[in-house]
Design a protein around this motif. Structure first.
Motif, PDB file in Angstrom:
ATOM      1  N   VAL A  34       4.691   7.047   6.531  1.00 34.44           N
ATOM      2  CA  VAL A  34       3.560   6.397   5.856  1.00 34.44           C
ATOM      3  C   VAL A  34       2.231   6.605   6.586  1.00 34.44           C
ATOM      4  CG1 VAL A  34       2.587   4.175   5.161  1.00 34.44           C
ATOM      5  CG2 VAL A  34       4.945   4.755   4.548  1.00 34.44           C
ATOM      6  N   PRO A  35       2.159   6.422   7.924  1.00 38.94           N
ATOM      7  CA  PRO A  35       0.858   6.609   8.585  1.00 38.94           C
ATOM      8  C   PRO A  35       0.239   8.005   8.384  1.00 38.94           C
ATOM      9  CG  PRO A  35       2.325   5.360   9.994  1.00 38.94           C
ATOM     10  CD  PRO A  35       3.165   5.856   8.847  1.00 38.94           C
ATOM     11  N   PRO A  36       0.982   9.111   8.599  1.00 35.41           N
ATOM     12  CA  PRO A  36       0.353  10.419   8.353  1.00 35.41           C
ATOM     13  C   PRO A  36       0.033  10.662   6.880  1.00 35.41           C
ATOM     14  CG  PRO A  36       2.676  10.693   8.964  1.00 35.41           C
ATOM     15  CD  PRO A  36       2.322   9.269   9.226  1.00 35.41           C
ATOM     16  N   MET A  37       0.809  10.080   5.971  1.00 35.16           N
ATOM     17  CA  MET A  37       0.494  10.226   4.550  1.00 35.16           C
ATOM     18  C   MET A  37      -0.808   9.493   4.217  1.00 35.16           C
ATOM     19  SD  MET A  37       4.324   9.760   2.945  1.00 35.16           S
ATOM     20  CE  MET A  37       3.793   9.884   1.235  1.00 35.16           C
ATOM     21  N   ARG A  38      -0.994   8.314   4.781  1.00 38.91           N
ATOM     22  CA  ARG A  38      -2.242   7.582   4.579  1.00 38.91           C
ATOM     23  C   ARG A  38      -3.424   8.340   5.178  1.00 38.91           C
ATOM     24  NH1 ARG A  38       0.003   1.488   5.959  1.00 38.91           N
ATOM     25  NH2 ARG A  38       0.430   0.852   3.792  1.00 38.91           N
ATOM     26  N   GLU A  39      -3.190   8.948   6.314  1.00 43.41           N
ATOM     27  CA  GLU A  39      -4.250   9.730   6.958  1.00 43.41           C
ATOM     28  C   GLU A  39      -4.641  10.910   6.074  1.00 43.41           C
ATOM     29  OE1 GLU A  39      -4.949  12.296  11.088  1.00 43.41           O
ATOM     30  OE2 GLU A  39      -3.308  10.850  10.951  1.00 43.41           O
TER      31      GLU A  39
ATOM     32  N   VAL B 142       2.097   7.114  -1.259  1.00 42.24           N
ATOM     33  CA  VAL B 142       0.884   6.339  -0.988  1.00 42.24           C
ATOM     34  C   VAL B 142      -0.144   6.716  -2.050  1.00 42.24           C
ATOM     35  CG1 VAL B 142       1.336   6.282   1.491  1.00 42.24           C
ATOM     36  CG2 VAL B 142      -0.136   8.076   0.555  1.00 42.24           C
ATOM     37  N   PRO B 143      -1.069   5.812  -2.361  1.00 42.37           N
ATOM     38  CA  PRO B 143      -2.066   6.120  -3.383  1.00 42.37           C
ATOM     39  C   PRO B 143      -3.098   7.119  -2.890  1.00 42.37           C
ATOM     40  CG  PRO B 143      -2.532   3.999  -2.389  1.00 42.37           C
ATOM     41  CD  PRO B 143      -1.201   4.437  -1.844  1.00 42.37           C
ATOM     42  N   LEU B 144      -3.618   7.906  -3.818  1.00 44.68           N
ATOM     43  CA  LEU B 144      -4.712   8.837  -3.535  1.00 44.68           C
ATOM     44  C   LEU B 144      -5.953   8.298  -4.245  1.00 44.68           C
ATOM     45  CD1 LEU B 144      -5.606  11.514  -2.259  1.00 44.68           C
ATOM     46  CD2 LEU B 144      -4.951  12.655  -4.393  1.00 44.68           C
ATOM     47  N   ILE B 145      -6.965   7.940  -3.463  1.00 44.49           N
ATOM     48  CA  ILE B 145      -8.182   7.310  -3.976  1.00 44.49           C
ATOM     49  C   ILE B 145      -9.341   8.276  -3.803  1.00 44.49           C
ATOM     50  CG2 ILE B 145      -9.623   5.235  -3.858  1.00 44.49           C
ATOM     51  CD1 ILE B 145      -6.693   4.588  -4.318  1.00 44.49           C
ATOM     52  N   ASP B 146     -10.208   8.385  -4.826  1.00 45.12           N
ATOM     53  CA  ASP B 146     -11.362   9.272  -4.685  1.00 45.12           C
ATOM     54  C   ASP B 146     -12.519   8.549  -4.005  1.00 45.12           C
ATOM     55  OD1 ASP B 146     -12.721   7.735  -6.557  1.00 45.12           O
ATOM     56  OD2 ASP B 146     -12.551   9.199  -8.180  1.00 45.12           O
TER      57      ASP B 146
ATOM     58  N   ALA C  82      -1.016  10.029  -6.578  1.00 45.65           N
ATOM     59  CA  ALA C  82      -0.229   9.565  -5.436  1.00 45.65           C
ATOM     60  C   ALA C  82       0.297  10.763  -4.655  1.00 45.65           C
ATOM     61  CB  ALA C  82       0.943   8.703  -5.901  1.00 45.65           C
ATOM     62  N   LEU C  83       0.293  10.630  -3.334  1.00 45.40           N
ATOM     63  CA  LEU C  83       0.941  11.597  -2.462  1.00 45.40           C
ATOM     64  C   LEU C  83       2.333  11.064  -2.151  1.00 45.40           C
ATOM     65  CD1 LEU C  83      -1.871  12.400   0.159  1.00 45.40           C
ATOM     66  CD2 LEU C  83      -1.394  13.548  -2.014  1.00 45.40           C
ATOM     67  N   SER C  84       3.335  11.901  -2.260  1.00 43.98           N
ATOM     68  CA  SER C  84       4.696  11.442  -1.995  1.00 43.98           C
ATOM     69  C   SER C  84       5.450  12.442  -1.146  1.00 43.98           C
ATOM     70  CB  SER C  84       5.452  11.197  -3.312  1.00 43.98           C
ATOM     71  OG  SER C  84       5.680  12.414  -3.997  1.00 43.98           O
ATOM     72  N   VAL C  85       6.481  11.941  -0.476  1.00 34.66           N
ATOM     73  CA  VAL C  85       7.373  12.784   0.299  1.00 34.66           C
ATOM     74  C   VAL C  85       8.779  12.565  -0.229  1.00 34.66           C
ATOM     75  CG1 VAL C  85       7.625  11.012   2.093  1.00 34.66           C
ATOM     76  CG2 VAL C  85       8.175  13.386   2.633  1.00 34.66           C
ATOM     77  N   SER C  86       9.560  13.630  -0.328  1.00 35.32           N
ATOM     78  CA  SER C  86      10.927  13.565  -0.839  1.00 35.32           C
ATOM     79  C   SER C  86      11.895  13.964   0.259  1.00 35.32           C
ATOM     80  CB  SER C  86      11.089  14.515  -2.037  1.00 35.32           C
ATOM     81  OG  SER C  86      10.106  14.276  -3.014  1.00 35.32           O
ATOM     82  N   MET C  87      13.004  13.228   0.361  1.00 37.14           N
ATOM     83  CA  MET C  87      13.957  13.527   1.428  1.00 37.14           C
ATOM     84  C   MET C  87      15.343  13.010   1.044  1.00 37.14           C
ATOM     85  SD  MET C  87      12.763  10.487   4.002  1.00 37.14           S
ATOM     86  CE  MET C  87      11.110  10.627   3.329  1.00 37.14           C
ATOM     87  N   SER C  88      16.328  13.413   1.800  1.00 34.36           N
ATOM     88  CA  SER C  88      17.669  12.871   1.640  1.00 34.36           C
ATOM     89  C   SER C  88      17.713  11.468   2.234  1.00 34.36           C
ATOM     90  CB  SER C  88      18.687  13.763   2.359  1.00 34.36           C
ATOM     91  OG  SER C  88      19.930  13.115   2.466  1.00 34.36           O
ATOM     92  N   SER C  89      18.322  10.548   1.502  1.00 33.45           N
ATOM     93  CA  SER C  89      18.446   9.181   2.014  1.00 33.45           C
ATOM     94  C   SER C  89      19.287   9.135   3.287  1.00 33.45           C
ATOM     95  CB  SER C  89      19.074   8.278   0.948  1.00 33.45           C
ATOM     96  OG  SER C  89      18.250   8.186  -0.184  1.00 33.45           O
TER      97      SER C  89
ATOM     98  N   GLY D  20       0.798  -1.214   0.000  1.00 28.12           N
ATOM     99  CA  GLY D  20       0.000   0.000   0.000  1.00 28.12           C
ATOM    100  C   GLY D  20       0.832   1.265   0.000  1.00 28.12           C
ATOM    101  N   TYR D  21       2.127   1.141  -0.234  1.00 24.39           N
ATOM    102  CA  TYR D  21       3.000   2.312  -0.373  1.00 24.39           C
ATOM    103  C   TYR D  21       4.179   1.925  -1.244  1.00 24.39           C
ATOM    104  CZ  TYR D  21       6.163   0.195   3.072  1.00 24.39           C
ATOM    105  OH  TYR D  21       7.018  -0.653   3.721  1.00 24.39           O
ATOM    106  N   GLY D  22       4.842   2.944  -1.811  1.00 23.62           N
ATOM    107  CA  GLY D  22       6.003   2.716  -2.650  1.00 23.62           C
ATOM    108  C   GLY D  22       7.231   3.399  -2.084  1.00 23.62           C
ATOM    109  N   LEU D  23       8.395   2.858  -2.410  1.00 23.69           N
ATOM    110  CA  LEU D  23       9.667   3.399  -1.933  1.00 23.69           C
ATOM    111  C   LEU D  23      10.652   3.426  -3.091  1.00 23.69           C
ATOM    112  CD1 LEU D  23      11.625   4.166   0.482  1.00 23.69           C
ATOM    113  CD2 LEU D  23      12.153   1.709   0.577  1.00 23.69           C
TER     114      LEU D  23
END
Length: 266
Positions: free
Chosen positions: A252-257, A220-224, A232-239, A203-206
């Motif tokens: 992932v949990p707050p993104m799903r929320e 994470v997917p964005l569903i209507d 999709a909602l995504s977050v970008s960061m330094s590895s 339910g999420y991608g990396l």
């Protein structure tokens, strides 16, 4: 998620529409605009003709028309796009409900996570970023609205592809040109397929250093409200900022929320 797989909107243009209802001149004019890119910000008539398989006379007419309308400029030899072209993208942002609805939620998500967040949609073989909330960090990922990245290299692309039925996913992979952009970019289609199926299950991608070294994406997917995946909602960061496992648990949990919050608004 299994039920959603069957409802993924794979657009189909009927053959009769292509033949009877399309204005070829408009189609070609848009192709002329899209012919300008980072590697060729300026084009001569001959270069454009070669790129789009046009006669030199036709290339000249398209360029002169766009120049008269203010979408291109010329020094008498080369042509380049003007800022007026940005009106085309602005018309989408101003009229489309999706980015307008998602933007306030992205801003709150960025404030909560402390990292830049994005909304992306899938177009062909690319993930197109249509909204972004930027965190005040030194590292910039450059994912401004309108950025297009190869779908196989970004978490958002993999998440959106995870909603394809298996047969449609196999067709997509068969037509995809999986280029390497870093030493870590995965180009083996079997491995890409495995990662997409994994995103479907989780339910999420990396993604890690797939398009740019040191850059991680989580999506994470964005569903209507009808159960249709729309992006999709995504977050970008330094590895280097966090281990991948820690980042997944934290983000992932707050993104799903956030995605669930948007569900009834779309």
């Amino acid at each position: 998620m299994a039920n959603l797989l069957m409802s993924y909107p794979i657009p189909v243009v009927p053959a009769e529409t292509q033949k009877a209802d399309m204005i070829d001149g408009l189609r070609k004019g848009l192709e002329v605009i899209c012919a300008f890119d980072d590697s060729t910000p300026r084009l001569t008539q001959s270069e454009l003709a070669n790129r789009l398989d046009l006669s030199r006379a036709a290339a000249r007419r398209y360029l002169m028309t766009l120049t008269a309308l203010g979408y291109t400029a010329t020094d008498g030899k080369s042509f380049w796009l003007t800022p007026k072209v940005m009106r085309l993208g602005h018309s989408y942002v101003a009229s489309a409900r999706l980015p307008r609805t998602v933007s306030p939620v992205l801003q709150k998500l960025t404030e909560a996570l402390g990292e830049s967040t994005n909304l992306a949609v899938l177009e062909g073989f690319e993930a197109v970023y249509i909204s972004r909330a930027t965190a005040p960090r030194l590292m910039s990922t450059g994912l401004e609205p309108g950025t297009r990245l190869p779908a196989h290299t970004v978490a958002a692309g993999r998440v959106m592809l995870s909603f394809f039925p298996d047969a449609a996913l196999d067709r997509w992979l068969a037509g995809a040109d999986l280029k390497a952009y870093t030493p870590q970019t995965i180009t083996d289609k079997k491995i890409i397929r495995r990662d997409i199926i994994k995103a479907r299950t989780q339910g999420y991608g990396l993604s890690e250093s797939q398009f740019e070294m040191g850059l991680r994406g989580i999506a994470v997917p964005l569903i209507d409200g009808s159960g249709i995946p729309v992006g999709a909602l995504s977050v970008s960061m330094s590895s280097a900022s966090l281990p991948a496992g820690v980042a997944i648990k934290r983000f992932v949990p707050p993104m799903r929320e956030a995605a669930e919050q948007l569900r009834d608004q779309l």
